[in-house]
Design an enzyme around this catalytic site. Structure first.
Site, short mmCIF file in Angstrom:
data_model
loop_
_atom_site.label_atom_id
_atom_site.label_comp_id
_atom_site.label_asym_id
_atom_site.label_seq_id
_atom_site.Cartn_x
_atom_site.Cartn_y
_atom_site.Cartn_z
CB CYS A 1 -2.69 0.94 -2.54
SG CYS A 1 -2.38 2.80 -2.92
CG ASP B 1 -2.29 1.45 1.34
OD1 ASP B 1 -2.40 1.87 0.42
OD2 ASP B 1 -1.50 1.76 2.19
CB SER B 2 0.13 5.05 -0.98
OG SER B 2 -0.64 4.59 -0.56
CD GLU C 1 -1.42 8.66 6.25
OE1 GLU C 1 -0.27 8.80 7.25
OE2 GLU C 1 -1.56 8.04 5.74
CG HIS D 1 -5.85 5.56 4.23
ND1 HIS D 1 -4.89 5.06 3.38
CD2 HIS D 1 -4.86 7.11 5.26
CE1 HIS D 1 -3.88 5.28 3.75
NE2 HIS D 1 -3.86 6.40 4.57
CB CYS E 1 -9.69 5.37 -0.10
SG CYS E 1 -8.05 6.36 0.35
N1 DGL Z 1 -3.86 3.36 0.02
C1 DGL Z 1 -4.85 4.72 -1.09
C2 DGL Z 1 -5.66 4.05 -1.74
O1 DGL Z 1 -6.30 2.95 -1.46
C3 DGL Z 1 -5.10 5.84 -0.09
C4 DGL Z 1 -3.40 6.83 0.20
C5 DGL Z 1 -3.34 7.49 -0.84
O2 DGL Z 1 -3.61 8.55 -1.54
O3 DGL Z 1 -1.91 6.83 -0.98
O4 DGL Z 1 -6.28 4.58 -2.64
#
Ligand code: DGL
Length: 280
Positions: free
Chosen positions: A78, A15-16, A157, A191, A189
């Site tokens: 992600c 993931d990011s 975050e 998050h 997303c």
């Molecule tokens: N993990 C990213 C997603 O699911 C969200 C956070 C980001 O923008 O990197 O799209």
């Protein structure tokens, strides 16, 4: 890329940042015998506002890093990276690769009663129309509304506290969806499941929230099983899992332990191609 895989190999999850931990939590619950290698690119999070090429390049760098370990499957946990890089990753590795978009779309179709589905995600995910295409491929009659909510990732975050300010951000972000009489809303997303209760309060009880983590893990089980790669034997010891972050291990650990309800081992990882100019 990737070694010869076997039943004992790990499941790579990327993931990011910390959002993909929502998938890890499901994998720990549904697949306790499997070992997880997680990479969170916290240093370069968020991916959402970045150009598509950059997201693809970052994702491939992580895949290359994880592929230095024996893997038997890879989950792109992600939405932005799935929407923009899934096909490319599939071309580059020789293990099954799952994204979170298709499972999320399938989960929505299962619960939607009136076929009025909303999708919220980052700018990158919404711009790609990946969810809309996945939903319409399954059922072209669906009414689909997509909305980018760039203010929500920073909310998560920053500690996802519920207060007047966070309620205001949510109210303003989700306002455009209100008039569409949705019956379900895809949290597109990784998050967002971390603030699901706040989103639910804002949308009201008539809207069912869908997180792709559960469905993605169910599909992972199906894939591993069909390849004869499901591990038998005792549950994995917590120490066997590895978490890598490009950012600060302490910050990552505190969120991970709170979310996973267990102690985790976090290592700082340096991606070879990473330079300061990429940090957003
Ligand atoms: N993990 C990213 C997603 O699911 C969200 C956070 C980001 O923008 O990197 O799209």
């Amino acid at each position: 890329m990737t070694h010869q895989h076997s039943v004992e190999s790990a499941i790579g999850i990327l993931d990011s940042g910390v959002g993909g931990l929502t998938v890890v939590r499901e994998v720990f619950q549904q697949l306790p015998k499997e070992k997880v290698l997680y990479f969170g690119d916290t240093l370069r999070c968020p991916y959402g506002p970045r150009p598509s090429d950059e997201v693809r390049r970052f994702t491939l760098e992580i895949v290359r890093y994880l592929s230095g370990h024996p893997l038997k499957a890879l989950v792109i946990a992600c939405n932005t990276a799935t929407a923009l890089a899934l096909d490319e990753v599939r071309r580059q590795v020789n293990v099954p690769v799952l994204g979170v978009v298709e499972p999320g779309a399938r989960a929505a179709i299962k619960v939607s009663q009136q076929g009025r589905v909303g999708v919220i995600g980052t700018e990158g995910t919404i711009r790609s129309s990946a969810y809309e295409r996945a939903l319409k491929r399954i059922d072209p009659r669906l009414y689909v509304v997509s909305l980018a909510c760039p203010a929500l990732v920073p909310l998560v975050e920053s500690g996802r506290e519920e207060n007047e300010n966070s309620r205001k951000i949510l109210r303003e972000s989700l306002a455009p969806l209100k008039k569409h009489r949705l019956d379900s809303l895809i949290l597109g997303c990784t998050h967002y499941p971390l603030i699901a209760s706040m989103i639910s309060r804002e949308m009201g009880s008539g809207v069912t929230l869908i997180s792709s983590a559960e469905e993605t893990t169910r599909e992972l089980i199906g894939i591993l099983s069909s390849h004869g790669l499901l591990r038998q034997g005792p549950a994995r010891h917590p120490e066997e899992h590895h978490f890598f972050t490009s950012g600060r291990p302490e910050a990552f650990r505190s969120i991970a332990e709170r979310w996973l309800h267990r102690r985790v081992r976090v290592e700082h990882a340096v991606l070879s191609a990473l330079d300061e100019s990429q940090v957003g």
